[in-house]
Every structure is written in structure tokens, then in C-alpha cells.
Motif scaffolding. Sequence first.
Motif, PDB file in Angstrom:
ATOM      1  N   LYS A 232       0.834  -1.202   0.000  1.00  0.00           N
ATOM      2  CA  LYS A 232       0.000   0.000   0.000  1.00  0.00           C
ATOM      3  C   LYS A 232       0.872   1.256   0.000  1.00  0.00           C
ATOM      4  O   LYS A 232       0.588   2.226  -0.716  1.00  0.00           O
ATOM      5  CB  LYS A 232      -0.912  -0.018   1.239  1.00  0.00           C
ATOM      6  CG  LYS A 232      -1.889   1.156   1.315  1.00  0.00           C
ATOM      7  CD  LYS A 232      -2.923   1.096   0.228  1.00  0.00           C
ATOM      8  CE  LYS A 232      -3.957   2.219   0.334  1.00  0.00           C
ATOM      9  NZ  LYS A 232      -4.804   2.083   1.529  1.00  0.00           N
ATOM     10  N   ASP A 234       3.992   1.522  -1.109  1.00  0.00           N
ATOM     11  CA  ASP A 234       4.638   1.623  -2.419  1.00  0.00           C
ATOM     12  C   ASP A 234       3.669   2.162  -3.463  1.00  0.00           C
ATOM     13  O   ASP A 234       4.041   2.958  -4.337  1.00  0.00           O
ATOM     14  CB  ASP A 234       5.177   0.257  -2.853  1.00  0.00           C
ATOM     15  CG  ASP A 234       6.388  -0.185  -2.046  1.00  0.00           C
ATOM     16  OD1 ASP A 234       6.999   0.686  -1.392  1.00  0.00           O
ATOM     17  OD2 ASP A 234       6.708  -1.388  -2.060  1.00  0.00           O
ATOM     18  N   HIS A 235       2.401   1.721  -3.375  1.00  0.00           N
ATOM     19  CA  HIS A 235       1.393   2.191  -4.326  1.00  0.00           C
ATOM     20  C   HIS A 235       1.150   3.693  -4.154  1.00  0.00           C
ATOM     21  O   HIS A 235       1.094   4.438  -5.144  1.00  0.00           O
ATOM     22  CB  HIS A 235       0.089   1.422  -4.115  1.00  0.00           C
ATOM     23  CG  HIS A 235      -1.048   1.917  -4.954  1.00  0.00           C
ATOM     24  ND1 HIS A 235      -1.123   1.702  -6.315  1.00  0.00           N
ATOM     25  CD2 HIS A 235      -2.159   2.644  -4.618  1.00  0.00           C
ATOM     26  CE1 HIS A 235      -2.219   2.264  -6.785  1.00  0.00           C
ATOM     27  NE2 HIS A 235      -2.865   2.837  -5.789  1.00  0.00           N
ATOM     28  N   LEU A 236       1.020   4.147  -2.897  1.00  0.00           N
ATOM     29  CA  LEU A 236       0.813   5.576  -2.643  1.00  0.00           C
ATOM     30  C   LEU A 236       1.987   6.403  -3.153  1.00  0.00           C
ATOM     31  O   LEU A 236       1.800   7.460  -3.760  1.00  0.00           O
ATOM     32  CB  LEU A 236       0.613   5.819  -1.146  1.00  0.00           C
ATOM     33  CG  LEU A 236      -0.750   5.437  -0.557  1.00  0.00           C
ATOM     34  CD1 LEU A 236      -0.722   5.615   0.951  1.00  0.00           C
ATOM     35  CD2 LEU A 236      -1.857   6.284  -1.164  1.00  0.00           C
ATOM     36  N   THR A 238       4.121   5.655  -5.492  1.00  0.00           N
ATOM     37  CA  THR A 238       4.168   5.644  -6.960  1.00  0.00           C
ATOM     38  C   THR A 238       3.098   6.560  -7.545  1.00  0.00           C
ATOM     39  O   THR A 238       3.358   7.329  -8.479  1.00  0.00           O
ATOM     40  CB  THR A 238       3.985   4.208  -7.489  1.00  0.00           C
ATOM     41  OG1 THR A 238       5.023   3.372  -6.978  1.00  0.00           O
ATOM     42  CG2 THR A 238       4.027   4.186  -9.010  1.00  0.00           C
ATOM     43  N   GLU A 239       1.877   6.486  -6.994  1.00  0.00           N
ATOM     44  CA  GLU A 239       0.786   7.327  -7.478  1.00  0.00           C
ATOM     45  C   GLU A 239       1.085   8.807  -7.270  1.00  0.00           C
ATOM     46  O   GLU A 239       0.713   9.654  -8.090  1.00  0.00           O
ATOM     47  CB  GLU A 239      -0.512   6.955  -6.746  1.00  0.00           C
ATOM     48  CG  GLU A 239      -1.111   5.626  -7.155  1.00  0.00           C
ATOM     49  CD  GLU A 239      -1.643   5.657  -8.577  1.00  0.00           C
ATOM     50  OE1 GLU A 239      -2.491   6.513  -8.866  1.00  0.00           O
ATOM     51  OE2 GLU A 239      -1.204   4.825  -9.399  1.00  0.00           O
ATOM     52  N   ALA A 240       1.779   9.145  -6.156  1.00  0.00           N
ATOM     53  CA  ALA A 240       2.104  10.541  -5.860  1.00  0.00           C
ATOM     54  C   ALA A 240       3.385  10.993  -6.539  1.00  0.00           C
ATOM     55  O   ALA A 240       3.779  12.161  -6.414  1.00  0.00           O
ATOM     56  CB  ALA A 240       2.235  10.724  -4.345  1.00  0.00           C
ATOM     57  N   ASN A 241       4.046  10.054  -7.255  1.00  0.00           N
ATOM     58  CA  ASN A 241       5.295  10.373  -7.960  1.00  0.00           C
ATOM     59  C   ASN A 241       6.348  10.937  -7.000  1.00  0.00           C
ATOM     60  O   ASN A 241       6.990  11.953  -7.285  1.00  0.00           O
ATOM     61  CB  ASN A 241       5.017  11.357  -9.105  1.00  0.00           C
ATOM     62  CG  ASN A 241       6.150  11.396 -10.114  1.00  0.00           C
ATOM     63  OD1 ASN A 241       6.878  10.405 -10.287  1.00  0.00           O
ATOM     64  ND2 ASN A 241       6.323  12.537 -10.767  1.00  0.00           N
ATOM     65  N   LYS A 283       1.528  15.989  -1.605  1.00  0.00           N
ATOM     66  CA  LYS A 283       1.532  15.165  -2.812  1.00  0.00           C
ATOM     67  C   LYS A 283       0.714  13.889  -2.608  1.00  0.00           C
ATOM     68  O   LYS A 283       0.025  13.409  -3.517  1.00  0.00           O
ATOM     69  CB  LYS A 283       2.967  14.829  -3.226  1.00  0.00           C
ATOM     70  CG  LYS A 283       3.734  16.023  -3.760  1.00  0.00           C
ATOM     71  CD  LYS A 283       5.198  15.692  -4.019  1.00  0.00           C
ATOM     72  CE  LYS A 283       5.377  14.804  -5.222  1.00  0.00           C
ATOM     73  NZ  LYS A 283       6.815  14.639  -5.579  1.00  0.00           N
ATOM     74  N   ILE A 284       0.782  13.334  -1.409  1.00  0.00           N
ATOM     75  CA  ILE A 284       0.062  12.102  -1.108  1.00  0.00           C
ATOM     76  C   ILE A 284      -1.416  12.369  -0.856  1.00  0.00           C
ATOM     77  O   ILE A 284      -2.271  11.514  -1.090  1.00  0.00           O
ATOM     78  CB  ILE A 284       0.707  11.381   0.105  1.00  0.00           C
ATOM     79  CG1 ILE A 284       2.028  10.741  -0.328  1.00  0.00           C
ATOM     80  CG2 ILE A 284      -0.202  10.324   0.694  1.00  0.00           C
ATOM     81  CD1 ILE A 284       2.735   9.992   0.761  1.00  0.00           C
TER      82      ILE A 284
END
Length: 297
Positions: A232, A234-236, A238-241, A283-284
Motif C-alpha cells: 500500500k 509503495d502504491h501511494l 508511486t501514485e504521488a510520484n 503530494k500524497i
Amino acid sequence: MTAVDWEHLGVQLLERERRPVLVVDLAGHVMRTNRAFLFLLADGARTHGVNVGDEWLDEVSRPRFDDALARAGAGERVTVTLTFTNTVYPVDLVLELVRLGDGPSRAVMAVMIDAVSREAEVPLRPATGFLYEVSLDESRPTVLKRMLGSEAHPVRGIPGRPCWEQVFGRHDECPECPLRGLGPNDRGTAVSPSGPGGFSPVVLAAHRHGDSAIVSAVPIGNDVYDGLIKAKIDHLATEANLTAREREMLSLLLMGRSLEELALATGLTQRTAKYHQQKLLKKIGADSRVDLARLIL
């Protein structure tokens, strides 16, 4: 010197193996099975002395098995996929065959290394959980139709009895049952408060056809939970760059590090560390450190 009972030792080692194992002679007759293999078979299935090709396989698999058996008997390590007709669930078993012994009494050991479902809507049995089928009566799971335990949590259910009683040992329906209101072709997910052996399983349900549904209960331990949390995060990220530095700071924030500790760990001043902290939270999509936990959990 005490003689070693090699046959007894072999049987004990076979039972310790958690993967399903089958031992046959060179003519394909069953010599031994372990408990894990028996869990794959329908209740009451005869085993000892059975000819695997003639009595357990479909017509397409028989010549495939004979060829694999001959090659394994000659010393090859062979992998073959076979369709068994007497398993509890419709799965093709992927077996690895290897020769045992070198003399005229040599045999072949077949170890199951994978299983492939023949029905797309039926999930495979969890490695350490349960897979069972229930009848649905007015969208409520009431009657257990059939069940297959695992070698780690062997369970034998009684068809016709409530699933919550048979699987989870409860006196009433599970409060978070994923089958409640399950419609045609629907899927449901829930986390049960407890399961057999004390684990808390994730329960997955899939409407099969008519008034039937397939349910699998997968136990969640600390190792699995930690892996889900990491995925979870890592996904956050990646999504927030997030940049590499922001990912590092995110990990420190989740560990509860203070602003001073953030600065020391990253080699920044407290003022700069605070700036990066506010930037990555924005960003998140978190308003604060406390709000960050809401996104993770």
C-alpha cells in the motif's frame, strides 16, 4: 548396531511433506500417498493398488501419464499436467515425477507442484486456508455443500449444516459475511474476526451459478499483513510520484520519527526537512502525520 527400518522412515518423511505426494510402481499402481494428497481426493476414494491411468485420469491424460512414467522410470525428471477425475474440485494437477531406487523394485514419486482450475469462476484452494461451496437461500449462506481443508488446517465439513458452524465454529452467522446480498456473478470480500486455529482470515466469495457460491478463507498472519502494508505504501508513493528522498522521508514518518530525527537521518536542516515533509504530505493527499495513517490503514 540397530538396523534401520527404511520403509518406516520413508513413510514418516512422506507424511512430513506438506505438498501432495504420490508413489507408484512402474506399472502406475499406487503404492503410497501422503495425507496432503488424500485431501485432494473425493471422500471415500480408494487409493492403495489403484492404477492411476485407468482409474483416476481422463482419456486425454492417460497416454501423457504413461509416457511421463516411462521416462521417469528411466531416470528423467519429468513434469506433466494431468486431469484427475476424482478430485474434490475440478483442477488439473501439475506433477513432477522422479525415480526412486535403481533395482527391479524401483518406483516413481510424483510431487504436486501446481494446480490449474478447470472452472474460471472457481478459485483454487488456498495453500493454508479453506475452500468450500455453499447453497444460497434467499441471499444468505445457510448450507454447506462440499468442503476441502488444507494440510495445515485439515477440516471436514458436514454437508447440509451451516457454513459458519462448520468452518468457523460459530453459533450464528458471521457478522461480516461476504455472501450477504451476493447477486449473480458478484464477488464479495470480508475479514472474519476468527477462524479455525485462531487465525483471522480474509474471506473471498464468488457467485458460481444458480443458488451456489464458492468461498475461500485465506489466513492473514503478521508477515502477510506487513507485506500488504508495504504494498500500500509503495502504491501511494508511486501514485504521488515521490522522489527517492521523499520515499525515504515517508518511511521515517511512518516509523514515528520526530522532525529533529528526520533532519538527522536525511542530512537536512530542520527547516528544510519540515518543508519536504509538508510537500510530500500534500503530494500524497494527507493533511497531517495523523491523517497519513488513514491513507495507509
